[in-house]
Scaffold this active site. Structure first.
Site, mmCIF file in Angstrom:
data_model
loop_
_atom_site.group_PDB
_atom_site.id
_atom_site.type_symbol
_atom_site.label_atom_id
_atom_site.label_comp_id
_atom_site.label_asym_id
_atom_site.label_seq_id
_atom_site.Cartn_x
_atom_site.Cartn_y
_atom_site.Cartn_z
ATOM 1 N NE ARG A 283 3.557 0.579 4.474
ATOM 2 C CZ ARG A 283 2.354 -0.358 4.286
ATOM 3 N NH1 ARG A 283 1.326 0.418 3.336
ATOM 4 N NH2 ARG A 283 2.217 -0.817 5.633
ATOM 5 C CG ASP A 284 -0.251 2.274 7.094
ATOM 6 O OD1 ASP A 284 -0.341 2.223 6.124
ATOM 7 O OD2 ASP A 284 0.017 1.735 8.118
ATOM 8 C CG HIS B 293 -0.308 -2.084 12.196
ATOM 9 N ND1 HIS B 293 0.670 -1.865 11.004
ATOM 10 C CD2 HIS B 293 -1.399 -0.887 11.739
ATOM 11 C CE1 HIS B 293 -0.055 -0.414 10.290
ATOM 12 N NE2 HIS B 293 -1.128 0.197 10.010
ATOM 13 C CB CYS C 126 -6.651 2.755 5.121
ATOM 14 S SG CYS C 126 -6.467 1.758 3.517
ATOM 15 C CG ASN D 77 -0.549 3.727 10.947
ATOM 16 O OD1 ASN D 77 -0.540 2.675 11.381
ATOM 17 N ND2 ASN D 77 0.193 3.926 9.764
#
Length: 301
Positions: free
Chosen positions: A15-16, A207, A240, A249
């Site tokens: 997802r991210d 995170h 992002c 990440n």
């Protein structure tokens, strides 16, 4: 404080990690990624997001992904569902856990979801109420906890306030995100100390993005504060779309290497994890963002 003996990694790559990619990614490739990750031993995978494809094109097809993955017993397959429409779509797709997200920065909240922090929290009330009625768990995210691209430093007290509201609303766990990756170990420890005074530490997660190369150090700082849940992304995928310059990440492989070195139990197979990262990187046509993966692959060639 003692370092936790067991850590849960929340894999956010599907997802991210993928949401910021420019090229279209097929449902089949997303399914393969999720199945590869669970085969490696990941017990929690954030599979997709039920948001408008207009805003996050890569998350189109999340329902199809949920329909095709090989679900394993004991694995949590979660999805982002920031509003009631998204929650209803997630429920229809058989999702058993959803996540909502708020920001610790007013400016970022306005840029990201076009509303204030308070307004964003109000939007989650019907989602959390509906989830509770269906027996669905809700996880909360707070972004920009260690810095904002528009405001700079974000006070830890502000992070604590938002995290406490999410927890009080019914989020069983709140993940604190360094969205732009500017945080340092000292700032991370301070942030967890302040937030931990309002939300139990066993209900908090870290995170971290690796923009400044500090993500693994920040994970360690979190461990020193008793945090036992960390979000990570295979091969360091991510970024992002609303935070210019924010890189991926922290790589799951790099966090796993740290945890293995500390003798912390995770149940994850490093070789299978690296293989999963290599496979999705080949699909994306990009280099693996994990330093550990690159080193291991180079030493074996």
């Amino acid at each position: 404080m003692n370092i936790p003996s067991k850590v849960r990694l929340v894999e956010v790559g599907p997802r991210d990690g993928l949401q910021n990619e420019k090229q279209p990614i097929s449902v089949a490739d997303k399914v393969t990624l999720v199945d590869d990750l669970t085969a490696a031993g990941l017990g929690y995978v954030e599979v997709g997001s039920f948001v408008s494809p207009k805003w996050v094109p890569q998350m189109a097809g999340s329902a199809e992904v949920f329909a095709q993955i090989q679900r394993k017993a004991g694995v949590t397959y979660a999805a982002l569902a920031p509003n009631l429409k998204g929650f209803e779509a997630a429920l229809e797709a058989g999702v058993k856990e959803v996540a909502v997200f708020a920001a610790a920065s007013e400016s970022f909240s306005q840029k990201n979801i076009n509303c204030s922090i308070a307004e964003s929290l109000e939007r989650f009330v019907p989602v959390i109420d509906a989830a509770r009625a269906q027996g669905i768990s809700v996880r909360g995210y707070v972004s920009c906890v260690l810095g904002c691209p528009y405001e700079g430093t974000v006070p830890a007290e502000q992070v604590a306030s938002v995290a406490a509201e999410l927890y009080a609303m019914g989020c069983y766990e709140v993940s604190l995100g360094d969205t732009i990756g500017t945080g340092t170990a000292g700032a991370t420890r301070h942030m967890f100390e302040v937030v931990g005074a309002k939300v139990p530490r066993d209900k908090l997660a870290g995170h971290f993005h690796d923009t400044y190369g500090q993500a693994v150090a920040n994970v360690y700082a979190g461990l020193l504060e008793g945090i036992a849940v960390f979000d990570s992304s295979v091969a360091g995928l991510g970024g992002c779309p609303y935070a210019k310059g924010a890189t991926g990440n922290v790589a799951t492989e790099d966090v796993l290497y740290l945890l293995n070195g500390l003798g912390i139990e995770t149940g994850i197979d490093m070789d299978k994890l690296i293989a999963a990262g290599q496979r999705i990187c080949a699909v994306l046509g990009k280099e693996n963002g994990s330093r550990v993966a690159r080193a291991r692959l180079a030493s074996s060639s």
